[in-house]
Enzyme design. Sequence first.
Site, PDB file in Angstrom:
ATOM      1  N   ASN A 108      46.795 -17.138  55.933  1.00 52.89           N
ATOM      2  CA  ASN A 108      48.053 -16.816  56.612  1.00 52.89           C
ATOM      3  C   ASN A 108      48.600 -18.055  57.300  1.00 52.89           C
ATOM      4  O   ASN A 108      47.954 -19.098  57.335  1.00 52.89           O
ATOM      5  CB  ASN A 108      47.858 -15.651  57.601  1.00 52.89           C
ATOM      6  CG  ASN A 108      46.901 -15.970  58.725  1.00 52.89           C
ATOM      7  OD1 ASN A 108      46.924 -17.058  59.302  1.00 52.89           O
ATOM      8  ND2 ASN A 108      46.047 -15.014  59.074  1.00 52.89           N
ATOM      9  N   HIS A 132      41.907 -14.311  60.773  1.00 55.84           N
ATOM     10  CA  HIS A 132      42.107 -14.051  59.346  1.00 55.84           C
ATOM     11  C   HIS A 132      41.314 -12.800  58.973  1.00 55.84           C
ATOM     12  O   HIS A 132      40.118 -12.715  59.250  1.00 55.84           O
ATOM     13  CB  HIS A 132      41.620 -15.227  58.493  1.00 55.84           C
ATOM     14  CG  HIS A 132      42.414 -16.480  58.702  1.00 55.84           C
ATOM     15  ND1 HIS A 132      43.518 -16.790  57.945  1.00 55.84           N
ATOM     16  CD2 HIS A 132      42.266 -17.491  59.593  1.00 55.84           C
ATOM     17  CE1 HIS A 132      44.010 -17.944  58.350  1.00 55.84           C
ATOM     18  NE2 HIS A 132      43.268 -18.391  59.356  1.00 55.84           N
TER      19      HIS A 132
END
Length: 175
Positions: A108, A132
């Site tokens: 991300n 994450h």
Amino acid sequence: FFKREKKNKTAYFDISIEGDARGRIEIILFAGTVKKTCANFEAFCTGKNKKKKKYKGSTFHRMIIGFMLQGGDVINGDGTGSYSIYGDTFDDENFKINHKQYAVAMANSGPNTNGCQFFIDTDECSHLNGKHVVFGFINDKESQKLVDEIEEEAASLDGEPKVEVKITKCGIKKK
């Protein structure tokens, strides 16, 4: 590390390094814990998404020695593309599963920016807990050995791949 659940499916990637077929990585998906995240990953393993994008043919575009192997950019192939079955990105589902070697997590660009990209931890990576979403694990020894070989042959200190590592086939194993 994880409990076996009937909901868990196994995804696979057939891998080539510099065009040479090297074997298969199998990933147990934790659908009982992170259902939405696993559904997104599965959709890119099978190509069953609106854009018909699939991990097949994509490369691991960022690989750092002692850290991780990142791939899954089915949009641009270089780490800049993002797309999910829920829109361009989707929110972090939960952080119930911690990082460890051979865990598979969403890449991300900050909180709640998950898309199609993922990474495989090649070390403990506990500093990523809560940042994450971990959704899978590479449990079998043959797959772990292939991950180790990829890291050894293709990863670098700056993340630039030394050689091309490509997903040549992918899907969900039949039970």
